[in-house]
Structures are given as C-alpha cells and as structure tokens.
Scaffold this motif. Structure first.
Motif, mmCIF file in Angstrom:
data_model
loop_
_atom_site.group_PDB
_atom_site.id
_atom_site.type_symbol
_atom_site.label_atom_id
_atom_site.label_comp_id
_atom_site.label_asym_id
_atom_site.label_seq_id
_atom_site.Cartn_x
_atom_site.Cartn_y
_atom_site.Cartn_z
ATOM 1 N N UNK A 135 0.812 -1.227 0.000
ATOM 2 C CA UNK A 135 0.000 0.000 0.000
ATOM 3 C C UNK A 135 0.842 1.272 0.000
ATOM 4 N N UNK A 136 2.038 1.207 0.567
ATOM 5 C CA UNK A 136 2.869 2.400 0.693
ATOM 6 C C UNK A 136 2.417 3.332 1.810
ATOM 7 N N UNK A 137 1.410 2.911 2.548
ATOM 8 C CA UNK A 137 0.838 3.778 3.575
ATOM 9 C C UNK A 137 1.758 3.972 4.784
ATOM 10 N N UNK A 138 2.583 2.993 5.092
ATOM 11 C CA UNK A 138 3.455 3.131 6.264
ATOM 12 C C UNK A 138 4.423 4.303 6.107
ATOM 13 N N UNK A 139 4.948 4.480 4.903
ATOM 14 C CA UNK A 139 5.869 5.591 4.637
ATOM 15 C C UNK A 139 5.118 6.921 4.773
ATOM 16 N N UNK A 140 3.908 6.983 4.220
ATOM 17 C CA UNK A 140 3.096 8.198 4.335
ATOM 18 C C UNK A 140 2.779 8.510 5.805
ATOM 19 N N UNK A 141 2.437 7.474 6.563
ATOM 20 C CA UNK A 141 2.104 7.673 7.976
ATOM 21 C C UNK A 141 3.309 8.148 8.768
ATOM 22 N N UNK A 142 4.463 7.599 8.457
ATOM 23 C CA UNK A 142 5.690 8.014 9.129
ATOM 24 C C UNK A 142 5.968 9.493 8.867
ATOM 25 N N UNK A 143 5.797 9.912 7.624
ATOM 26 C CA UNK A 143 5.992 11.316 7.263
ATOM 27 C C UNK A 143 4.976 12.199 8.004
ATOM 28 N N UNK A 144 3.734 11.749 8.066
ATOM 29 C CA UNK A 144 2.677 12.499 8.749
ATOM 30 C C UNK A 144 3.029 12.725 10.208
ATOM 31 N N UNK A 145 3.575 11.708 10.845
ATOM 32 C CA UNK A 145 3.950 11.827 12.261
ATOM 33 C C UNK A 145 5.182 12.706 12.460
ATOM 34 N N UNK A 146 6.242 12.419 11.707
ATOM 35 C CA UNK A 146 7.519 13.074 11.987
ATOM 36 C C UNK A 146 7.653 14.475 11.418
ATOM 37 N N UNK A 147 6.915 14.785 10.378
ATOM 38 C CA UNK A 147 7.058 16.107 9.750
ATOM 39 C C UNK A 147 5.816 16.986 9.884
ATOM 40 N N UNK A 148 4.634 16.381 9.840
ATOM 41 C CA UNK A 148 3.394 17.169 9.875
ATOM 42 C C UNK A 148 2.741 17.197 11.258
ATOM 43 N N UNK A 149 3.045 16.215 12.081
ATOM 44 C CA UNK A 149 2.485 16.112 13.445
ATOM 45 C C UNK A 149 0.952 16.141 13.421
ATOM 46 N N UNK A 150 0.365 15.484 12.451
ATOM 47 C CA UNK A 150 -1.078 15.598 12.199
ATOM 48 C C UNK A 150 -1.792 14.274 12.488
ATOM 49 N N UNK A 151 -2.469 14.191 13.626
ATOM 50 C CA UNK A 151 -3.161 12.970 14.035
ATOM 51 C C UNK A 151 -4.420 12.746 13.197
ATOM 52 N N UNK A 152 -5.101 13.822 12.814
ATOM 53 C CA UNK A 152 -6.301 13.666 11.975
ATOM 54 C C UNK A 152 -5.943 13.059 10.619
ATOM 55 N N UNK A 153 -4.861 13.525 10.021
ATOM 56 C CA UNK A 153 -4.422 12.961 8.748
ATOM 57 C C UNK A 153 -3.991 11.507 8.938
ATOM 58 N N UNK A 154 -3.311 11.217 10.030
ATOM 59 C CA UNK A 154 -2.914 9.837 10.332
ATOM 60 C C UNK A 154 -4.153 8.946 10.438
ATOM 61 N N UNK A 155 -5.201 9.454 11.064
ATOM 62 C CA UNK A 155 -6.454 8.704 11.197
ATOM 63 C C UNK A 155 -7.041 8.384 9.818
ATOM 64 N N UNK A 156 -7.075 9.378 8.946
ATOM 65 C CA UNK A 156 -7.595 9.158 7.588
ATOM 66 C C UNK A 156 -6.725 8.154 6.824
ATOM 67 N N UNK A 157 -5.418 8.251 7.010
ATOM 68 C CA UNK A 157 -4.517 7.315 6.345
ATOM 69 C C UNK A 157 -4.730 5.886 6.863
#
Length: 188
Positions: free
Chosen positions: A85-107
């Motif tokens: 899916x490639x989602x783990x890389x996106x989620x890692x970026x969301x956490x470490x660079x964007x700090x966005x829990x709502x986006x992580x939830x959607x992902x």
C-alpha cells in the motif's frame, strides 16, 4: 473498532506530538540528540508505540476473517496489503514532519480499506444462495454468512435472515478469488 480507545490513543498522540514539535522548534536538533538524548529518545519511542497502537486499533480491530481458511494465510495477505500500500511511509511522514493525528487517522482508514479489499476473496468464499425449502419457487437470496449481508439491487446490505429450514448453496472454489455477482449467479 472501539471508538473510545481510538479517541484516547489519538488524544495521547496529539499531546506527545505537540511536545515533539515544540522541542524541535525551540531546541537545536544537535542538543536534543546529545544533552537531552534520553528524554528525546523516550518521547520518540512513546510516539511510536502510541501511533502503532492507534493505527492497529483503526486498521485491525474487528476485521472480518474467514474461519474456514488458514489464519496464517490471511495474516500473510494482510501483511502483503500493508507492505504494497505504501501507507506506512506516508504515515511516518505524517507523524515526523506534519504532526497531524487527523491525517494519520484518515490514512489508517485508507489502509484498512486496502486490507479489507485484500481479504475480500476470503470473505466471498462464504457467499451462498439461500433457498427457502418451503417456498422453493421463490428466487434464492444471495447471502454472505460472515458479513451477514444480503445482495440486492446491486449492493450488499445488513439484514437479519432466519436460516432455519433453508438450503445454503456455496460455490466450490479451491482458492480465494474475487467473484462478481454475475460469476456467483453463473456458478450456481
């Protein structure tokens, strides 16, 4: 999915990410990695553990599995879906660079969809025709015994179905493959 648990984990993750973001904004990275190395690494571990629990709760909680097929095989399919899916890389970026829990939830919800799609062939093995033996002339109902849904008018819908006195006809298949309604109807 347990919404309370998701909310609690999400709230905790928001707090931890807020702390991480402030630390990174106000303290040079070199100092975080040397002078404050232990608390900094502890914070990152807490974030990782909480994020993992949060994503697992969303993606894997109450996931439908076919009890008649090897659990190991279905777990392998889940792992493959996660990897491709490639989602783990996106989620890692969301956490470490964007700090966005709502986006992580959607992902995580998107990842759950990938997992459910990958498991669909196993769930579809439980699609059957339900024939009422007392009213044999009636058109059989397409039903899935795992999801407990009926297929009508081009869609699956949850419906209580009394299976007493009914004949259930299953498609015989050697391996799980996605089946369309047309395939199911043609095979019966």
């Amino acid at each position: 999915m347990c919404l309370n648990n998701i909310y609690e984990l999400g709230s905790k993750l928001c707090e931890l990410l807020s702390t991480l973001k402030k630390n990174r904004e106000y303290v040079p990275l070199e100092i975080l990695q040397t002078q404050y190395r232990v608390p900094y690494e502890t914070l990152k571990k807490q974030i990782g553990d909480t994020a993992t629990a949060f994503v697992k709760e969303i993606t894997l909680s109450k996931l439908m599995i076919n009890p008649d097929v090897s659990l190991e095989e279905q777990i392998s399919v889940i792992q493959q879906a996660i990897t491709t899916s490639g989602m783990l890389k996106e989620m890692s970026y969301t956490l470490s660079k964007l700090y966005d829990v709502e986006l992580l939830h959607r992902q995580a919800l998107k990842l759950r969809t990938y997992i459910e799609d990958a498991l669909y062939p196993y769930i579809a093995l439980q699609d059957c025709l339900v024939v009422d033996m007392e009213r044999i002339e009636d058109t059989p109902i397409i039903y899935n015994t795992i999801t407990q849904k009926v297929y009508e008018n081009g869609q699956w819908s949850k419906q209580d179905l009394d299976l007493n006195g009914k004949l259930l006809l299953y498609v015989k298949s050697s391996s799980p493959m996605p089946a369309t309604t047309e395939q199911i109807n043609n095979e019966f």
